[in-house]
Design an enzyme around this catalytic site. Structure first.
Site, mmCIF file in Angstrom:
data_model
loop_
_atom_site.group_PDB
_atom_site.id
_atom_site.type_symbol
_atom_site.label_atom_id
_atom_site.label_comp_id
_atom_site.label_asym_id
_atom_site.label_seq_id
_atom_site.Cartn_x
_atom_site.Cartn_y
_atom_site.Cartn_z
ATOM 1 C CB ILE A 155 -0.964 -0.013 1.207
ATOM 2 C CG1 ILE A 155 -1.917 -1.203 1.096
ATOM 3 C CG2 ILE A 155 -1.749 1.292 1.297
ATOM 4 C CD1 ILE A 155 -2.716 -1.506 2.348
ATOM 5 C CB THR A 232 -5.537 4.203 5.367
ATOM 6 O OG1 THR A 232 -4.203 4.091 4.863
ATOM 7 C CG2 THR A 232 -6.168 5.491 4.876
ATOM 8 C CB SER A 233 -1.955 1.550 8.773
ATOM 9 O OG SER A 233 -1.280 0.363 8.531
ATOM 10 N NE ARG A 234 -5.577 -3.847 11.136
ATOM 11 C CZ ARG A 234 -5.993 -3.894 9.865
ATOM 12 N NH1 ARG A 234 -6.235 -2.786 9.209
ATOM 13 N NH2 ARG A 234 -6.162 -5.053 9.251
ATOM 14 C CG ASP A 258 -10.473 3.892 6.483
ATOM 15 O OD1 ASP A 258 -11.667 4.253 6.390
ATOM 16 O OD2 ASP A 258 -10.067 2.764 6.123
ATOM 17 C CD GLU A 263 -11.105 -0.265 13.179
ATOM 18 O OE1 GLU A 263 -10.509 0.760 12.816
ATOM 19 O OE2 GLU A 263 -11.285 -1.254 12.427
ATOM 20 C CG HIS A 295 -11.353 -0.597 8.710
ATOM 21 N ND1 HIS A 295 -10.669 -1.062 9.802
ATOM 22 C CD2 HIS A 295 -10.660 -1.072 7.631
ATOM 23 C CE1 HIS A 295 -9.638 -1.803 9.412
ATOM 24 N NE2 HIS A 295 -9.617 -1.818 8.087
ATOM 25 C CD GLN A 296 -15.402 5.109 3.123
ATOM 26 O OE1 GLN A 296 -16.156 5.638 3.928
ATOM 27 N NE2 GLN A 296 -15.523 5.287 1.823
ATOM 28 C CB ALA A 297 -8.937 2.418 3.168
ATOM 29 C CG PHE A 298 -11.671 -3.018 2.744
ATOM 30 C CD1 PHE A 298 -12.139 -2.314 3.836
ATOM 31 C CD2 PHE A 298 -12.473 -4.023 2.211
ATOM 32 C CE1 PHE A 298 -13.379 -2.592 4.400
ATOM 33 C CE2 PHE A 298 -13.714 -4.318 2.769
ATOM 34 C CZ PHE A 298 -14.171 -3.597 3.874
HETATM 35 P P1 NAI Z 1 2.833 -4.870 3.657
HETATM 36 O O1 NAI Z 1 3.179 -5.995 4.562
HETATM 37 O O2 NAI Z 1 2.919 -5.052 2.180
HETATM 38 O O3 NAI Z 1 3.755 -3.605 4.032
HETATM 39 C C1 NAI Z 1 4.027 -3.189 5.338
HETATM 40 C C2 NAI Z 1 5.363 -2.443 5.302
HETATM 41 O O4 NAI Z 1 5.583 -1.893 6.602
HETATM 42 C C3 NAI Z 1 6.558 -3.363 4.971
HETATM 43 O O5 NAI Z 1 7.332 -2.786 3.947
HETATM 44 C C4 NAI Z 1 7.306 -3.446 6.299
HETATM 45 O O6 NAI Z 1 8.721 -3.583 6.127
HETATM 46 C C5 NAI Z 1 6.959 -2.099 6.906
HETATM 47 N N1 NAI Z 1 7.197 -2.046 8.338
HETATM 48 C C6 NAI Z 1 7.061 -3.040 9.263
HETATM 49 N N2 NAI Z 1 7.399 -2.588 10.480
HETATM 50 C C7 NAI Z 1 7.742 -1.292 10.323
HETATM 51 C C8 NAI Z 1 8.202 -0.296 11.219
HETATM 52 N N3 NAI Z 1 8.397 -0.554 12.520
HETATM 53 N N4 NAI Z 1 8.458 0.942 10.719
HETATM 54 C C9 NAI Z 1 8.289 1.202 9.410
HETATM 55 N N5 NAI Z 1 7.875 0.297 8.506
HETATM 56 C C10 NAI Z 1 7.605 -0.939 8.967
HETATM 57 O O7 NAI Z 1 1.386 -4.398 4.098
HETATM 58 P P2 NAI Z 1 0.319 -3.580 3.223
HETATM 59 O O8 NAI Z 1 -0.471 -4.517 2.393
HETATM 60 O O9 NAI Z 1 0.996 -2.441 2.576
HETATM 61 O O10 NAI Z 1 -0.649 -3.061 4.378
HETATM 62 C C11 NAI Z 1 -0.204 -2.155 5.377
HETATM 63 C C12 NAI Z 1 -1.239 -2.095 6.466
HETATM 64 O O11 NAI Z 1 -2.426 -1.464 5.959
HETATM 65 C C13 NAI Z 1 -1.732 -3.462 6.957
HETATM 66 O O12 NAI Z 1 -0.890 -3.970 7.979
HETATM 67 C C14 NAI Z 1 -3.102 -3.166 7.471
HETATM 68 O O13 NAI Z 1 -2.994 -2.901 8.855
HETATM 69 C C15 NAI Z 1 -3.507 -1.891 6.752
HETATM 70 N N6 NAI Z 1 -4.683 -2.086 5.873
HETATM 71 C C16 NAI Z 1 -5.766 -1.266 6.032
HETATM 72 C C17 NAI Z 1 -6.878 -1.404 5.226
HETATM 73 C C18 NAI Z 1 -8.071 -0.495 5.345
HETATM 74 O O14 NAI Z 1 -9.129 -0.797 4.770
HETATM 75 N N7 NAI Z 1 -7.995 0.615 6.048
HETATM 76 C C19 NAI Z 1 -6.934 -2.455 4.205
HETATM 77 C C20 NAI Z 1 -5.720 -3.219 4.068
HETATM 78 C C21 NAI Z 1 -4.639 -3.051 4.900
#
Ligand code: NAI
Length: 332
Positions: A155, A232-234, A258, A263, A295-298
């Protein structure tokens, strides 16, 4: 083979029923969230399918194990709600959907950023009331601004590319620098430098012990005054009270979230006729420079299609071979 779904929404039923023909699973949809009280609702299912706010802790896993659950399929990417070690000990396989549409989430982060900046949400309401004044709607050019991206996985990468397209300088922080992004003009810097220099910061790292409350009183203090923060992460990446204090002092100028630490008690439900007891979310929603989405980003057609197909494929493959070709999709 039966799959029991927790936290089912109408769109889950629609998509999973739509694509089940070629897989032929028996689908049982429960609306309730998963926790210790609701775990015993699983009857004869060997597979359980859960979403982001379902609690898959040791107690829940023990109940599942006693009921013969062999596989838990997460229909999401993040897995901070799962006790991986307990699952390992109980011999329950856990799979997820590592990347269904990184663009969906990255584009929503951009939508929040643009809304906060150009105040289109306010303009929409104003014009409907025949108020054509521009006072209070002043924004800023994104072109030439510095964007800080924390976490450059699927992302974060997509988000970096979009912001480069706007003509922004992009600073990134991750545990590992990404060569492709560097070639696209993204500069990897230490976290403190990113916090010091960015006009807009967007969080795209997972929630874990290292990242919990990454945004706190100390780190907000290192940011530029008036910074825009997008999450938009957690939710728990942010210490919400520290961010409220920073909004009150003007240290944070805009906040787009988001996701929210508490939540699970609010999101994915219509609470419009309910008195909300959570004063923190109420305080957040009272700021004129805060935008909250639930939480609608997805939530795009493409993402839901991928989530559905990958979840079915994961379950099918695990049942057949007790393994997954895509190692990133297999957590235990
Ligand atoms: P991903 O696993 O592809 O990327 C996560 C990145 O964060 C990796 O490059 C990793 O090295 C890095 N990382 C890990 N620990 C770190 C730290 N301490 N400091 C800096 N970087 C660090 O995950 P992706 O697919 O990009 O998703 C990221 C997050 O987005 C998910 O963990 C999830 O929580 C959230 N998410 C939210 C959604 C939503 O609808 N709001 C939908 C999908 C995911």
């Amino acid at each position: 083979m039966k799959i029991t779904f927790y936290s089912t929404q109408p769109y889950d039923t629609l998509f999973f029923n739509r694509y089940n023909d070629s897989f032929g699973f028996e689908l049982e949809f429960l609306e309730t969230q998963l926790n210790v009280q609701t775990a015993p609702l699983v009857s004869s299912a060997a597979v359980v399918c859960v979403f982001v706010n379902d609690l898959v802790n040791e107690a829940v896993l023990k109940i599942f194990s006693e009921r013969g659950v062999k596989i838990i399929a997460l229909r999401c990417a993040g897995f901070n709600n799962v006790d991986i070690n307990a699952a390992k000990q109980l011999g329950i396989r856990i799979c997820r959907v590592p990347a269904y549409s990184p663009q969906a989430v990255a584009e929503h982060a951009v939508a929040m950023l643009l809304t906060l900046n150009r105040k289109t949400h306010k303009a929409y309401n104003r014009v409907r009331e025949q108020n054509f004044s521009l006072n209070g709607l002043l924004g800023f050019d994104l072109f030439g601004k510095t964007i800080g991206v924390i976490g450059t996985g699927n992302i974060g990468k997509a988000f970096c590319r979009i912001m480069r397209g706007f003509g922004c300088s992009v600073l990134a922080f991750d545990l590992i620098a990404n060569k492709e992004l560097e070639a696209a003009g993204v500069q990897f810097v230490p976290l403190i430098e990113l916090l010091n220099k960015a006009d807009i910061i967007s969080l795209h790292c997972p929630l874990n012990e290292q990242t919990r409350h990454l945004i706190n009183a100390d780190t907000t203090g290192m940011m530029k005054r008036g910074v825009m923060l997008i999450n938009t992460s957690r939710g728990a990446l942010i210490d919400t009270q520290a961010v409220i204090d920073a909004l009150k002092s003007g240290q944070i100028g805009f906040l787009g979230i988001d996701v929210y630490e508490q939540e699970e008690h609010l999101f994915f439900r219509d609470l419009s006729a309910t008195v909300i007891e959570d004063d923190t979310i109420q305080r957040l929603m009272s700021f004129p420079n805060v935008l909250v989405t639930a939480h609608q980003a997805f939530f795009t057609e493409e993402a839901l299609t991928q989530i559905t197909l990958t979840t079915f494929r994961n379950v099918g493959e695990l049942l057949k071979t007790n393994n997954l070709i895509n190692r990133q999709a297999l957590l235990v």
